[in-house]
Design an enzyme around this catalytic site. Structure first.
Site, PDB file in Angstrom:
ATOM      1  CG  ASN A  20      93.163 -42.860  36.981  1.00 50.97           C
ATOM      2  OD1 ASN A  20      93.617 -42.473  35.899  1.00 50.97           O
ATOM      3  ND2 ASN A  20      92.789 -42.019  37.931  1.00 50.97           N
ATOM      4  CG  HIS A  66      97.664 -43.364  38.256  1.00 57.90           C
ATOM      5  ND1 HIS A  66      98.005 -44.173  39.300  1.00 57.90           N
ATOM      6  CD2 HIS A  66      96.340 -43.132  38.397  1.00 57.90           C
ATOM      7  CE1 HIS A  66      96.938 -44.419  40.048  1.00 57.90           C
ATOM      8  NE2 HIS A  66      95.917 -43.803  39.504  1.00 57.90           N
ATOM      9  CB  THR A  99      93.496 -41.510  44.521  1.00 54.84           C
ATOM     10  OG1 THR A  99      93.047 -42.865  44.487  1.00 54.84           O
ATOM     11  CG2 THR A  99      94.256 -41.239  45.791  1.00 54.84           C
ATOM     12  N   PRO A 100      92.509 -38.108  44.330  1.00 52.41           N
ATOM     13  CG  PRO A 100      91.453 -36.437  45.530  1.00 52.41           C
ATOM     14  CD  PRO A 100      91.776 -37.895  45.576  1.00 52.41           C
ATOM     15  N   GLY A 172      93.713 -48.760  47.787  1.00 53.56           N
ATOM     16  CA  GLY A 172      95.161 -48.867  47.585  1.00 53.56           C
ATOM     17  C   GLY A 172      95.652 -50.264  47.914  1.00 53.56           C
ATOM     18  CG  HIS A 197      89.217 -51.378  49.035  1.00 56.93           C
ATOM     19  ND1 HIS A 197      88.538 -50.227  48.751  1.00 56.93           N
ATOM     20  CD2 HIS A 197      89.485 -51.948  47.843  1.00 56.93           C
ATOM     21  CE1 HIS A 197      88.413 -50.101  47.429  1.00 56.93           C
ATOM     22  NE2 HIS A 197      88.983 -51.136  46.849  1.00 56.93           N
ATOM     23  CD  GLU A 200      91.623 -55.741  47.079  1.00 55.25           C
ATOM     24  OE1 GLU A 200      91.903 -54.692  47.693  1.00 55.25           O
ATOM     25  OE2 GLU A 200      91.557 -55.805  45.847  1.00 55.25           O
ATOM     26  CG  ASP A 292      90.257 -51.395  39.195  1.00 56.95           C
ATOM     27  OD1 ASP A 292      90.306 -50.173  39.382  1.00 56.95           O
ATOM     28  OD2 ASP A 292      90.477 -52.231  40.106  1.00 56.95           O
TER      29      ASP A 292
HETATM   30  C1  6MZ Z   1      92.543 -51.663  46.314  1.00 54.93           C
HETATM   31  C2  6MZ Z   1      92.363 -50.464  44.356  1.00 54.93           C
HETATM   32  C3  6MZ Z   1      91.961 -51.631  43.657  1.00 54.93           C
HETATM   33  O1  6MZ Z   1      91.883 -43.731  42.373  1.00 54.93           O
HETATM   34  O2  6MZ Z   1      93.505 -43.376  40.519  1.00 54.93           O
HETATM   35  N1  6MZ Z   1      92.390 -49.459  43.473  1.00 54.93           N
HETATM   36  N2  6MZ Z   1      92.634 -50.489  45.671  1.00 54.93           N
HETATM   37  N3  6MZ Z   1      92.184 -52.812  45.702  1.00 54.93           N
HETATM   38  C4  6MZ Z   1      91.907 -52.845  44.378  1.00 54.93           C
HETATM   39  N4  6MZ Z   1      91.629 -54.060  43.806  1.00 54.93           N
HETATM   40  C5  6MZ Z   1      92.075 -54.488  42.536  1.00 54.93           C
HETATM   41  N5  6MZ Z   1      91.720 -51.278  42.386  1.00 54.93           N
HETATM   42  C6  6MZ Z   1      91.980 -49.950  42.285  1.00 54.93           C
HETATM   43  O3  6MZ Z   1      92.041 -45.427  40.533  1.00 54.93           O
HETATM   44  C7  6MZ Z   1      93.111 -46.340  40.670  1.00 54.93           C
HETATM   45  C8  6MZ Z   1      93.434 -46.539  42.132  1.00 54.93           C
HETATM   46  O4  6MZ Z   1      92.339 -47.193  42.789  1.00 54.93           O
HETATM   47  C9  6MZ Z   1      92.809 -48.073  43.805  1.00 54.93           C
HETATM   48  C10 6MZ Z   1      94.334 -47.961  43.807  1.00 54.93           C
HETATM   49  O5  6MZ Z   1      94.729 -46.997  44.768  1.00 54.93           O
HETATM   50  C11 6MZ Z   1      94.624 -47.454  42.397  1.00 54.93           C
HETATM   51  O6  6MZ Z   1      95.853 -46.757  42.309  1.00 54.93           O
HETATM   52  P1  6MZ Z   1      92.138 -43.861  40.907  1.00 54.93           P
HETATM   53  O7  6MZ Z   1      91.061 -43.238  40.065  1.00 54.93           O
END
Ligand code: 6MZ
Length: 351
Positions: A20, A66, A99-100, A172, A197, A200, A292
């Site tokens: 996402n 989302h 994340t489902p 997350g 992770h 971070e 991302d």
């Molecule tokens: C930690 C991250 C993240 O899972 O809905 N996510 N978690 N650190 C980061 N650094 C920037 N970037 C993304 O993709 C979005 C989700 O990925 C995790 C977070 O839980 C976010 O809601 P999906 O496909």
């Protein structure tokens, strides 16, 4: 070949991409139109995705993606488009993580994962040059029950689709929740790989006090995940300590580094001071990822270019970064050999 073209042409491996967060503006607009066929204002609504100035705010941005991926159809299109874009960036191996989510009346977690797998199946025919894998993510903020559900789901899908489902990702907002290491242990016993992770952020537990993440980091390192994400606040110059840094080096666990993500979330102040420098100099296993690409407006080629221009990596070192990433994938031995062959073929063509 100049640096830009070289980084674009390199056969690259992406080991840290959240679905996402990877959605491009084109994909988001498409999803917005699917959801709101009569609205003309997608641009304004989606532009707010660009405005954030900390890791905390970055997490709010995910809500926009989302809100648009609430049906199996939307998840399918998101996956298909994302794979296509990585393929166009000459990525030959993509480990997506997601994340489902269950949306009442619209989609179950099971359907969410099935939609990704369906897209993978079609991409396999449409884009045969890219090998696809999926990690099921656990969002640490969502609590124990959700973590347990996602692990069970991952184990079941792993039995049915071992060619795609290879592991779990712990992610997350690091300022909240738990690491669920005891649950991850169960998943590992079932044969799933674990990417976690780690460190971070220098954790903030209240408005008044900044509390170091040392205990959690040590627990994660002791658990020995197959790969670690970020590892930002570990080096002494980045709010870590010599003790933590030495523990990380001794662990020899490969670290997925996401340069632009850390800069834009302001967990690292400059590219020059990024932990890449210390891990690279120490010869620690590392690979580059986008994290991302939609949220941070980057691509894997761009991340290679930044690493090269900031840390003076030459062509040979960039190729070595691609080659060594093969070892850190969750692919099979045969798949790894095929990936090595691709990169070596490219290397010979360059010389
Ligand atoms: C930690 C991250 C993240 O899972 O809905 N996510 N978690 N650190 C980061 N650094 C920037 N970037 C993304 O993709 C979005 C989700 O990925 C995790 C977070 O839980 C976010 O809601 P999906 O496909």
């Amino acid at each position: 070949m100049d640096l830009e073209n070289l980084c674009q042409a390199l056969p690259k491996l992406e080991l840290h991409a959240h679905l996402n967060g990877s959605l491009s503006m084109d994909t988001l607009k498409k999803l917005y139109k699917m959801q709101n066929p009569n609205s003309k204002s997608s641009e304004d609504t989606l532009m707010s995705i660009k405005n954030f100035s900390s890791l905390g705010e970055c997490f709010k941005v995910f809500n926009i993606a989302h809100s648009l991926t609430t049906t199996p159809e939307a998840v399918f299109h998101s996956t298909y488009d994302t794979v296509k874009e990585f393929k166009e960036d000459n990525v030959i191996y993509l480990e997506l993580r997601s994340t489902p989510r269950a949306i009442e009346g619209k989609m179950t977690k099971q359907e969410y994962v099935e939609a990704i797998i369906k897209a993978f199946e079609i991409c396999k025919t449409d884009f045969p040059s890219i090998l696809l894998k999926l990690l099921i993510s656990i969002n640490r903020k969502q609590g124990y029950k959700a973590a347990q559900d996602n692990i069970e789901l991952a184990i079941n899908f792993f039995k049915k689709y071992p060619q795609y489902i290879v592991g779990l990702d712990l992610s997350g907002d690091p300022m909240t929740g738990s690491t669920f290491l005891e649950l991850l242990r169960k998943a590992r016993l079932a044969g799933l790989k674990i990417a976690a992770h780690c460190a971070e952020i220098y954790q903030m537990l209240s408005h008044l006090s900044h509390v170091p993440n040392e205990t959690e980091t040590i627990d994660i390192l002791k658990f020995k995940p197959d790969r670690l994400g970020h590892c930002t606040c570990i080096h002494p110059t980045l709010q870590g300590s010599s003790k933590l840094f030495n523990l990380l080096l001794d662990s020899k666990i490969p670290v997925e580094l996401c340069l632009t993500s850390n800069i834009q979330c302001k967990t690292v102040s400059t590219y020059e001071s990024h932990q890449f420098k210390y891990l690279f100099e120490a010869g620690h296993p590392i690979c580059l990822g986008t994290d991302d690409k939609g949220v941070f407006h980057t691509s894997l080629s761009h991340e290679y270019k930044i690493a090269s221009s900031t840390f003076g990596l030459k062509q040979e070192q960039l190729l070595k970064l691609c080659l060594s990433s093969v070892e850190y994938t969750f692919a099979t031995l045969e798949e790894k050999q095929a990936l090595l062959y691709e990169i070596e073929k490219f290397s010979k063509e360059c010389n």
